[in-house]
Scaffold this active site. Sequence first.
Site, PDB file in Angstrom:
ATOM      1  N   ASP A 261     -10.844   0.073   7.629  1.00 21.31           N
ATOM      2  CA  ASP A 261      -9.507  -0.418   7.888  1.00 21.31           C
ATOM      3  C   ASP A 261      -8.461   0.414   7.437  1.00 21.31           C
ATOM      4  O   ASP A 261      -8.564   1.239   6.585  1.00 21.31           O
ATOM      5  CB  ASP A 261      -9.412  -1.808   6.793  1.00 21.31           C
ATOM      6  CG  ASP A 261      -9.508  -1.344   5.161  1.00 21.31           C
ATOM      7  OD1 ASP A 261     -10.240  -0.466   4.942  1.00 21.31           O
ATOM      8  OD2 ASP A 261      -9.136  -2.389   4.553  1.00 21.31           O
TER       9      ASP A 261
ATOM     10  N   SER B  53     -18.057   9.286  -1.997  1.00 20.19           N
ATOM     11  CA  SER B  53     -17.989   8.843  -0.568  1.00 20.19           C
ATOM     12  C   SER B  53     -16.695   8.147   0.033  1.00 20.19           C
ATOM     13  O   SER B  53     -15.985   7.752  -0.972  1.00 20.19           O
ATOM     14  CB  SER B  53     -19.055   7.800  -0.514  1.00 20.19           C
ATOM     15  OG  SER B  53     -19.112   6.932   0.709  1.00 20.19           O
TER      16      SER B  53
ATOM     17  N   GLY C 298     -10.384 -13.098 -13.840  1.00 19.67           N
ATOM     18  CA  GLY C 298      -9.395 -12.305 -13.641  1.00 19.67           C
ATOM     19  C   GLY C 298      -8.658 -12.088 -15.160  1.00 19.67           C
ATOM     20  O   GLY C 298      -9.174 -12.560 -15.959  1.00 19.67           O
ATOM     21  N   HIS C 299      -7.528 -11.535 -14.832  1.00 14.94           N
ATOM     22  CA  HIS C 299      -6.546 -11.118 -16.034  1.00 14.94           C
ATOM     23  C   HIS C 299      -5.206 -11.084 -15.393  1.00 14.94           C
ATOM     24  O   HIS C 299      -4.851 -10.603 -14.278  1.00 14.94           O
ATOM     25  CB  HIS C 299      -7.126  -9.586 -16.480  1.00 14.94           C
ATOM     26  CG  HIS C 299      -6.175  -9.176 -17.631  1.00 14.94           C
ATOM     27  ND1 HIS C 299      -6.360  -9.356 -18.801  1.00 14.94           N
ATOM     28  CD2 HIS C 299      -5.087  -8.126 -17.452  1.00 14.94           C
ATOM     29  CE1 HIS C 299      -5.402  -8.808 -19.590  1.00 14.94           C
ATOM     30  NE2 HIS C 299      -4.869  -8.211 -18.886  1.00 14.94           N
TER      31      HIS C 299
ATOM     32  N   CYS D  30       0.674  -1.308  -0.093  1.00 11.96           N
ATOM     33  CA  CYS D  30      -0.007   0.011   0.059  1.00 11.96           C
ATOM     34  C   CYS D  30       0.948   1.333   0.281  1.00 11.96           C
ATOM     35  O   CYS D  30       0.459   2.400  -0.104  1.00 11.96           O
ATOM     36  CB  CYS D  30      -1.111   0.040   1.220  1.00 11.96           C
ATOM     37  SG  CYS D  30      -2.679  -0.397   0.809  1.00 11.96           S
TER      38      CYS D  30
ATOM     39  N   ASP E 114     -16.233   5.985   1.836  1.00 10.75           N
ATOM     40  CA  ASP E 114     -16.121   4.624   2.520  1.00 10.75           C
ATOM     41  C   ASP E 114     -15.210   3.632   1.866  1.00 10.75           C
ATOM     42  O   ASP E 114     -14.829   3.679   0.733  1.00 10.75           O
ATOM     43  CB  ASP E 114     -17.625   3.960   2.561  1.00 10.75           C
ATOM     44  CG  ASP E 114     -18.474   4.766   3.617  1.00 10.75           C
ATOM     45  OD1 ASP E 114     -18.130   4.184   4.823  1.00 10.75           O
ATOM     46  OD2 ASP E 114     -19.255   5.325   3.401  1.00 10.75           O
TER      47      ASP E 114
ATOM     48  N   ASP F   1     -11.890  -4.536   3.185  1.00  9.42           N
ATOM     49  CA  ASP F   1     -12.817  -3.332   2.854  1.00  9.42           C
ATOM     50  C   ASP F   1     -14.251  -3.857   3.038  1.00  9.42           C
ATOM     51  O   ASP F   1     -15.116  -3.057   3.740  1.00  9.42           O
ATOM     52  CB  ASP F   1     -12.690  -2.864   1.515  1.00  9.42           C
ATOM     53  CG  ASP F   1     -11.502  -2.091   1.384  1.00  9.42           C
ATOM     54  OD1 ASP F   1     -11.006  -1.551   2.235  1.00  9.42           O
ATOM     55  OD2 ASP F   1     -11.264  -1.869   0.042  1.00  9.42           O
TER      56      ASP F   1
ATOM     57  N   ASP G 162      -8.451  -3.467  -4.876  1.00  7.99           N
ATOM     58  CA  ASP G 162      -7.158  -3.269  -4.384  1.00  7.99           C
ATOM     59  C   ASP G 162      -6.457  -3.853  -5.214  1.00  7.99           C
ATOM     60  O   ASP G 162      -6.371  -5.008  -5.590  1.00  7.99           O
ATOM     61  CB  ASP G 162      -7.218  -3.570  -2.890  1.00  7.99           C
ATOM     62  CG  ASP G 162      -7.584  -2.670  -2.061  1.00  7.99           C
ATOM     63  OD1 ASP G 162      -6.898  -1.653  -1.741  1.00  7.99           O
ATOM     64  OD2 ASP G 162      -8.566  -3.121  -1.334  1.00  7.99           O
TER      65      ASP G 162
END
Length: 763
Positions: free
Chosen positions: A638, A451, A550-551, A421, A453, A500, A477
């Site tokens: 979080d 928002s 997914g990719h 992160c 959130d 999250d 993420d």
Amino acid sequence: MSMTSTSTIAYQDLVLVGGGHAHAQVIKMWGMRSLPGVRLTLISPQVQTPYSGMLPGLVAGHYQFDDAHIDLMRLCQFAGVRFIQASVSRLDLDNRELWLDDTDRPATGFDLLSINSGITPELSLAGVAEYATPVKPISAFYPRWQRCLAQLRSASTPCAITVVGGGAAGIELILAMHHTISQQQGIGVAVDLHLVYRGNDILSSYPPRIREQVKAQLHSHGIHIHGNCEVSKLSSRHIHFSSGAAPLLSEHIFWCTQASAADWPGQSGLATDCKGFISLLDTLQSTSHDFVFAAGDIAQQVNYPRPAAGVFAVRQGPVLFENLQRKLLAKPLKQHRPQQDFLSILALGRRDAIAHRRFLPTLRGGWVWRWKNRIDQQFMAMFSELSMPASALANQAVAPAISGIDTPSPLSSLAMRCGGCGAKVGATSLSKVIRQLQPIHRDDVVWGLDSPDDAAALRISDTTASGQSQLLLQSVDHFRAFIDEPYLLGQIAAQHALSDLFAMNATPQSAMAIASLPYASDNITERDLLQLMSGAIKVLNDNNCSLTGGHTSEGNELSIGFAVNGLAPEHAILNKATLQAGQVLILTKALGTGTLFAAHGQLQAKGQWLETAIAAMLQSNRRAGELFHAHGATACTDITGFGLAGHLVEMLKPSGLLARLQLSAIPALAGALHCLSSGFSSSLQDQNQRISRAIANTEQWQAHPLYPLLFDPQTSGGLLASVPSENATSCLSALRDGGYHVATIIGDIHYKPKELGLIELTD
């Protein structure tokens, strides 16, 4: 791991199993002279491996823990070597795969293998596994010895310690124990020391003159010697003998007899000798499989068998390094002929030692101990005195000097960009861009781009039994790798993405992955992708969350992310913006992942610190979210890339309330404060610190050691929730019972006077 050109593309996997003395040298030498196209991986159950030659000094108190241990994680970072913390359970030699002790983990492939994993204690005698502390492996022995000392300090009645084994290791150990007990303040009871061995005399391979000197030393310290005593079994606090003699009472029993070979090499099909040790050619190759090498106590050269001794592994290290490289280059291999004899120095507890070598006179005294200490310190310096290679520093992107702006040094956060992160775009830049966007409005979007959130929410047509609207929560993420172990990275990334949903009290439903793999051969790409996604699947499956697609792509570095969906009744959602005055703030995990991995990138973080940080990142926030909801929490988030202060400000802005934080109550991960005070911070730290303008009394607290921790970006961090004060004690207790052992109250919520900022710091 950064791969920026075809010359650094990985085509072959060389895997080292075990962090023994020989492999430590291979890794150090690899860091000085690697092979392009070859990826080196170390697999070891320990982050820090002990140097056996310094164990007596460590037990005696002459050395600190770090003095006598090689930090494998730091050494691997220096050498550009992948590190996997695990034990090997078996090999598949036909397919060149190995299996680790994690049953959920797929096999790890290799092209060339080397084994230097040491030996295992012989625990077949009845009661040994239950009631004795084996001296091998040393990594397991030392913590138990520390617990023994703690028990002695708290004991109120006399007790006994027994070392079983009359060889050099047993002698050095019991003399070291005597020395440290005699020097320990706080041990107020008598401690009897016993040495038990089955032979006619101690030190059977040493000449009589040395045996007599050592026995005199034992007698002078009041150590009880029990020779010709064959142990038949152990029971609680007793040693039983085959002779039928009365059992020996001993509260602490240390097992220092000859160790045995591990089972898995022979069971996997490697040729072994009659005792189970890997049979080696003089090239240090397996006699049965030429793509497997070995060194140290786990193996024996068939032409030159030698006793187990660290000196032989140390001498094998350079030859092993050379032959591994030659094998990869298809060049002729070197022959290794171990010395017939070696200098043996017995430590006698105090700073005193006896040196012996065949055909030479016996030497003894403090100067012999200092001689041994100098030899040991020189060996360990190879692994402790590390610095970033010049080539690595040259590759770091250094920002140019700009008028009016401080220019970072080459090792600053701008030069060494973080993963995890810490690789986020800063909150200020992100907010500026979002304000310029104009997404269409939809009535079913409850919380979206405007928002704060943790997840977007869409109202869907289904309702709960109570008639409340059901919300679909969505979050995404994605981050660059901050560790180069794909299986572990997949687990952490999945935990991070699901957090999250847990923060908002939603139940995960599905996930889609996006991953970028470094340029490599097809075999290596397949190996990495399988490990990466297997780690993620383990976490997703544990949370009943289905991976639906997914990719994947190729790139310069490893990265991974997830888009996750969850469901929740609208009335049960925990928002960021619904704080209430009079509530307390509870944080579930310690902070510091950003600074720790920034320091790791510069070889300044201890492996033990990183091990603790990784364990925290692997811990799910699911149970914490459930407990917060059960205890009436009204707001939750979080803690991730924007740090504690940044995420708290997002909670406070809509409410118009004030958070009073007790700075000294904020928990820090081991080593985090040391790294911050030493100037190591994430590349996102400076942007995060701009939020300090929301702190009313920031200037008053800037010098506090915990202040920078407020802005440290977290990867898979804990939850922060506001809980009614009357529920705080029970909530905290439930969290700690649920495994969140550092969960703590860090502040409370108040009505905000107009002149104050959003956060006020106290101590």
